[in-house]
Each structure stands twice: as structure tokens, then as C-alpha cells.
Design a protein around this motif. Sequence first.
Motif, PDB file in Angstrom:
ATOM      1  N   ILE A 193       0.861  -1.190   0.000  1.00 31.66           N
ATOM      2  CA  ILE A 193       0.000   0.000   0.000  1.00 31.66           C
ATOM      3  C   ILE A 193       0.892   1.232   0.000  1.00 31.66           C
ATOM      4  O   ILE A 193       1.843   1.321   0.779  1.00 31.66           O
ATOM      5  CB  ILE A 193      -0.936   0.020   1.218  1.00 31.66           C
ATOM      6  CG1 ILE A 193      -1.903  -1.168   1.180  1.00 31.66           C
ATOM      7  CG2 ILE A 193      -1.723   1.332   1.273  1.00 31.66           C
ATOM      8  CD1 ILE A 193      -2.769  -1.305   2.426  1.00 31.66           C
ATOM      9  N   ALA A 194       0.574   2.187  -0.873  1.00 29.79           N
ATOM     10  CA  ALA A 194       1.324   3.446  -0.941  1.00 29.79           C
ATOM     11  C   ALA A 194       0.339   4.612  -0.977  1.00 29.79           C
ATOM     12  O   ALA A 194      -0.831   4.450  -1.330  1.00 29.79           O
ATOM     13  CB  ALA A 194       2.218   3.472  -2.178  1.00 29.79           C
ATOM     14  N   GLY A 195       0.827   5.780  -0.619  1.00 38.70           N
ATOM     15  CA  GLY A 195      -0.014   6.972  -0.608  1.00 38.70           C
ATOM     16  C   GLY A 195       0.662   8.131  -1.294  1.00 38.70           C
ATOM     17  O   GLY A 195       1.659   7.972  -2.007  1.00 38.70           O
ATOM     18  N   GLN A 196       0.120   9.315  -1.054  1.00 38.29           N
ATOM     19  CA  GLN A 196       0.672  10.544  -1.628  1.00 38.29           C
ATOM     20  C   GLN A 196       0.429  11.694  -0.660  1.00 38.29           C
ATOM     21  O   GLN A 196      -0.673  11.833  -0.147  1.00 38.29           O
ATOM     22  CB  GLN A 196       0.003  10.853  -2.972  1.00 38.29           C
ATOM     23  CG  GLN A 196       0.225   9.771  -4.022  1.00 38.29           C
ATOM     24  CD  GLN A 196      -0.542  10.050  -5.300  1.00 38.29           C
ATOM     25  OE1 GLN A 196      -0.170  10.908  -6.086  1.00 38.29           O
ATOM     26  NE2 GLN A 196      -1.625   9.314  -5.499  1.00 38.29           N
ATOM     27  N   ASP A 197       1.458  12.495  -0.415  1.00 38.36           N
ATOM     28  CA  ASP A 197       1.450  13.738   0.378  1.00 38.36           C
ATOM     29  C   ASP A 197       2.492  13.748   1.489  1.00 38.36           C
ATOM     30  O   ASP A 197       2.879  14.797   1.943  1.00 38.36           O
ATOM     31  CB  ASP A 197       0.085  14.045   1.021  1.00 38.36           C
ATOM     32  CG  ASP A 197      -0.966  14.449   0.006  1.00 38.36           C
ATOM     33  OD1 ASP A 197      -0.588  15.021  -1.036  1.00 38.36           O
ATOM     34  OD2 ASP A 197      -2.162  14.172   0.239  1.00 38.36           O
ATOM     35  N   ASP A 198       2.936  12.588   1.978  1.00 38.99           N
ATOM     36  CA  ASP A 198       3.780  12.492   3.169  1.00 38.99           C
ATOM     37  C   ASP A 198       3.110  13.197   4.341  1.00 38.99           C
ATOM     38  O   ASP A 198       3.668  14.092   4.980  1.00 38.99           O
ATOM     39  CB  ASP A 198       5.182  13.067   2.934  1.00 38.99           C
ATOM     40  CG  ASP A 198       6.177  12.548   3.972  1.00 38.99           C
ATOM     41  OD1 ASP A 198       5.903  11.506   4.587  1.00 38.99           O
ATOM     42  OD2 ASP A 198       7.227  13.192   4.166  1.00 38.99           O
ATOM     43  N   HIS A 199       1.885  12.761   4.606  1.00 37.98           N
ATOM     44  CA  HIS A 199       1.103  13.208   5.754  1.00 37.98           C
ATOM     45  C   HIS A 199       1.977  13.115   7.015  1.00 37.98           C
ATOM     46  O   HIS A 199       2.786  12.187   7.155  1.00 37.98           O
ATOM     47  CB  HIS A 199      -0.106  12.268   5.859  1.00 37.98           C
ATOM     48  CG  HIS A 199      -1.079  12.594   6.935  1.00 37.98           C
ATOM     49  ND1 HIS A 199      -0.815  12.406   8.269  1.00 37.98           N
ATOM     50  CD2 HIS A 199      -2.340  13.085   6.858  1.00 37.98           C
ATOM     51  CE1 HIS A 199      -1.861  12.753   8.975  1.00 37.98           C
ATOM     52  NE2 HIS A 199      -2.810  13.165   8.149  1.00 37.98           N
ATOM     53  N   PRO A 200       1.851  14.061   7.960  1.00 37.36           N
ATOM     54  CA  PRO A 200       2.708  14.020   9.160  1.00 37.36           C
ATOM     55  C   PRO A 200       2.669  12.709   9.929  1.00 37.36           C
ATOM     56  O   PRO A 200       3.612  12.372  10.638  1.00 37.36           O
ATOM     57  CB  PRO A 200       2.142  15.174  10.000  1.00 37.36           C
ATOM     58  CG  PRO A 200       1.595  16.138   9.001  1.00 37.36           C
ATOM     59  CD  PRO A 200       1.026  15.277   7.902  1.00 37.36           C
ATOM     60  N   PHE A 201       1.573  11.930   9.804  1.00 37.68           N
ATOM     61  CA  PHE A 201       1.484  10.668  10.538  1.00 37.68           C
ATOM     62  C   PHE A 201       1.986   9.472   9.729  1.00 37.68           C
ATOM     63  O   PHE A 201       2.077   8.362  10.269  1.00 37.68           O
ATOM     64  CB  PHE A 201       0.039  10.391  10.954  1.00 37.68           C
ATOM     65  CG  PHE A 201      -0.553  11.414  11.883  1.00 37.68           C
ATOM     66  CD1 PHE A 201       0.247  12.291  12.599  1.00 37.68           C
ATOM     67  CD2 PHE A 201      -1.932  11.513  12.037  1.00 37.68           C
ATOM     68  CE1 PHE A 201      -0.286  13.245  13.455  1.00 37.68           C
ATOM     69  CE2 PHE A 201      -2.481  12.461  12.890  1.00 37.68           C
ATOM     70  CZ  PHE A 201      -1.668  13.326  13.611  1.00 37.68           C
ATOM     71  N   SER A 202       2.294   9.669   8.439  1.00 39.62           N
ATOM     72  CA  SER A 202       2.570   8.518   7.572  1.00 39.62           C
ATOM     73  C   SER A 202       3.825   7.751   7.976  1.00 39.62           C
ATOM     74  O   SER A 202       3.928   6.554   7.742  1.00 39.62           O
ATOM     75  CB  SER A 202       2.690   8.967   6.110  1.00 39.62           C
ATOM     76  OG  SER A 202       3.780   9.851   5.932  1.00 39.62           O
ATOM     77  N   ARG A 203       4.763   8.411   8.621  1.00 37.34           N
ATOM     78  CA  ARG A 203       5.994   7.719   9.030  1.00 37.34           C
ATOM     79  C   ARG A 203       5.780   6.872  10.287  1.00 37.34           C
ATOM     80  O   ARG A 203       6.633   6.060  10.647  1.00 37.34           O
ATOM     81  CB  ARG A 203       7.106   8.725   9.262  1.00 37.34           C
ATOM     82  CG  ARG A 203       6.917   9.614  10.471  1.00 37.34           C
ATOM     83  CD  ARG A 203       7.918  10.749  10.493  1.00 37.34           C
ATOM     84  NE  ARG A 203       7.739  11.627   9.346  1.00 37.34           N
ATOM     85  CZ  ARG A 203       8.573  12.612   9.023  1.00 37.34           C
ATOM     86  NH1 ARG A 203       9.660  12.804   9.742  1.00 37.34           N
ATOM     87  NH2 ARG A 203       8.338  13.382   7.995  1.00 37.34           N
ATOM     88  N   TYR A 204       4.609   7.059  10.948  1.00 40.08           N
ATOM     89  CA  TYR A 204       4.351   6.351  12.195  1.00 40.08           C
ATOM     90  C   TYR A 204       3.281   5.267  12.068  1.00 40.08           C
ATOM     91  O   TYR A 204       2.883   4.677  13.067  1.00 40.08           O
ATOM     92  CB  TYR A 204       3.937   7.352  13.287  1.00 40.08           C
ATOM     93  CG  TYR A 204       4.964   8.436  13.496  1.00 40.08           C
ATOM     94  CD1 TYR A 204       6.239   8.125  13.975  1.00 40.08           C
ATOM     95  CD2 TYR A 204       4.666   9.761  13.196  1.00 40.08           C
ATOM     96  CE1 TYR A 204       7.188   9.114  14.145  1.00 40.08           C
ATOM     97  CE2 TYR A 204       5.609  10.758  13.370  1.00 40.08           C
ATOM     98  CZ  TYR A 204       6.876  10.436  13.852  1.00 40.08           C
ATOM     99  OH  TYR A 204       7.815  11.416  14.014  1.00 40.08           O
ATOM    100  N   THR A 205       2.801   5.017  10.846  1.00 35.54           N
ATOM    101  CA  THR A 205       1.845   3.928  10.670  1.00 35.54           C
ATOM    102  C   THR A 205       2.568   2.594  10.803  1.00 35.54           C
ATOM    103  O   THR A 205       3.801   2.528  10.875  1.00 35.54           O
ATOM    104  CB  THR A 205       1.165   4.022   9.291  1.00 35.54           C
ATOM    105  OG1 THR A 205       2.168   4.006   8.256  1.00 35.54           O
ATOM    106  CG2 THR A 205       0.343   5.299   9.155  1.00 35.54           C
ATOM    107  N   CYS A 206       1.802   1.523  10.822  1.00 38.18           N
ATOM    108  CA  CYS A 206       2.408   0.191  10.934  1.00 38.18           C
ATOM    109  C   CYS A 206       1.897  -0.686   9.785  1.00 38.18           C
ATOM    110  O   CYS A 206       0.739  -1.077   9.791  1.00 38.18           O
ATOM    111  CB  CYS A 206       2.044  -0.435  12.271  1.00 38.18           C
ATOM    112  SG  CYS A 206       2.904  -1.983  12.596  1.00 38.18           S
ATOM    113  N   PRO A 207       2.757  -0.969   8.795  1.00 35.64           N
ATOM    114  CA  PRO A 207       4.136  -0.470   8.652  1.00 35.64           C
ATOM    115  C   PRO A 207       4.145   0.999   8.192  1.00 35.64           C
ATOM    116  O   PRO A 207       3.139   1.489   7.696  1.00 35.64           O
ATOM    117  CB  PRO A 207       4.711  -1.379   7.574  1.00 35.64           C
ATOM    118  CG  PRO A 207       3.524  -1.727   6.728  1.00 35.64           C
ATOM    119  CD  PRO A 207       2.377  -1.870   7.685  1.00 35.64           C
TER     120      PRO A 207
END
Length: 343
Positions: free
Chosen positions: A281-295
Motif C-alpha cells: 500500500i502506498a499513498g501521496q502527500d507524506d502526511h505528518p502521521f505517515s511515518r508512524y503507521t504500521c508499517p
Amino acid sequence: MGQQKIRNMEEFAAVSGISRPTLSKYFNDADSVRRSTRERIEAALSQYDYRPNVYAVNQNRRKTRNIGVVVPNLADPFFSEIGREVELACLAAGYSPILLSSHGKPAQERANLDSLRALKPAGVLLAPFGKASDRGAIERFCKDVPVVTFDANVEGVCEAFVGTDNFQSVELIVEYLCRSGEPPCFFEMKTPSNPNANKRRQAYLEAMERHGFAPKIHQVPGEGWNFEEIGATEGGRLISAGAFETDTVLCSNDRLAIGMLSAAYELGVRVGHGKDCVMRIAGQDDHPFSRYTCPPLTTIAQDYGAIANRAASTLFRIIESETRLAEREETVFDGKLVMRASA
């Protein structure tokens, strides 16, 4: 006894013995008055409990130092972050930012512009809804006040636009996903809240064609700003039904992707690169929380600082030159691929 409370500049002028025009000149620019006068004013300020209302002072000037900043929804951390960057740029340049949220409602966007008109701002930085915005209201406002839009582009309206190059960004992440595994399906809402979503869909179609793969678009019900809920509910439904043609899903934005990650976890579907992982799964924007999701979420980072500072500096240039731009300016920054464990 405590200091005498002074309610306004007229009272301060009376007790200090300094004329109101001189005080106004001082509060606008302390170095613009003689040193002896400045020392008298500062001595009086230390003696009396008075600080001018910066907004009231601004309203009495022909040209204020107020900058309106309007974003679609401050509850969205993306707009909180970019709004913060814009505020800091204004403060650094000596302007007073007035940050307003439209709370996900186009009618409130129009009301915010009406409120700002009464405050006589020097200019406005606007992140509009796009197609959902009242174009006529924005056009009328732009005739009276310099406006620079950012994030979403209402083409042909206002002095300038600053944002991210969605076509470059989507090509970057599609190329990576195709190179590193199965080509991605595209997951989005049928009724997107932001015009960037439409550009991202078109960019996905073009990128898949360039790489020789058939595009697979999955549009789901939902509108408004409850992206995580829609990603979890509708994304989970599609995962359960085995609806995705490949094991890779590119979401229209990070918040949808965060919801889908949650749904995958609830369904016991492992996401990532490991041997026991069955989905990416990938996204777009580099939301401030995206680095802390699992994975942690693989995504495309927008350069918040560059967008905010270019939008602000463009507006300041217009204000300080006291002339409108001869031609409308559009500036877009490249996105940056951020590879994390989800894809």
C-alpha cells in the motif's frame, strides 16, 4: 499600587504627552521617530500598562500589515502543517497572519473571504476547495485584494498559484511500484474533496500507459474529509472481496492509505516487503502521521516549506510593489519519493 490601565492610544497620548500621530508612527516603525522621542515613548510604555491592538492599528492605516490565510480544514494535519509554514513566513516578513479554516465547507470559505474583506488585509493566501469553491466570490475578492492560491489551483483566478507537480509526483511513485513489484491499482473516492485528486487520477492513467500496463481504478462511495474512515471501510471491503487485480494499491492520498492499512490489519492481511506479506500500500502527500503507521507508509512528499515560502514571498512582492502582476504566475514543485516499509 499597580500600573494605570490604558484602554486605547488616545488615552496613552494624553498621559504620555506625545501626540497620537507620533505614537502611530512609532508603533508602525520605531526607527522612524527621533531617538529622543523614542526614548520618551518607551519610558511611558514602561510606566503605563498599555500595548496597542495591532489589528486596530492596522485598520487605521491605508495599507495594513494583516495577511489572511484560508485553508479548507485545519483538522486535517496536512493543512495544519502547511498553514503553520505560511504563518511563520508571514511573521518572519513582519506581517500579522490571520489564519481561518473553512471546516470542509465551501460556504464557509466564502464567509471567510467576506470576514477578511472587513479587516482590509494587505493580501490573502488561499488554499481553495477548487471546483467546489464559489469561483465568482473568489474572482470578486481578487479584484479588491491581492490573492495567491496554494495547494489547489483555481485556474485563471487570482495573482498566482503555488503547489506540487502532481504529474511528476505520480509518475515517480508509479515507476517505483512497477519496478519493485506488481503494477499498482489506484484507490480513490468517487467524489473527491480536492481537485488534486482528479489530476492524480489522470497522472496515474498516463503513467501506467507509459509503463505498458493496463490501469485499474477503484472508486468508492464517500465525500467530505473523513478519509481514514472511507479508506478503512471501503478499502477493507475491497480487500475482503479480492477486488484488487494486483497486490499493490496506490491511494489518492495518505489519509485514505492510512485507513486502508488499518483495514488490512483488522483482516489479518500483512502489508509490506517481507516473505509473509501479501499486499503493498502506498499513498501521496507524506502526511505528518505517515511515518508512524504500521508499517510506515511509502509515499510522495510535498515540500511544505518551499510551497509556503514561495506563495508568501510572491504575495509580499505584489503588496510591496503596489502593482498587480502583468501575467498570472504558476509555480509547481517536484514531489520526492519516500520509500518506507509498506511498499
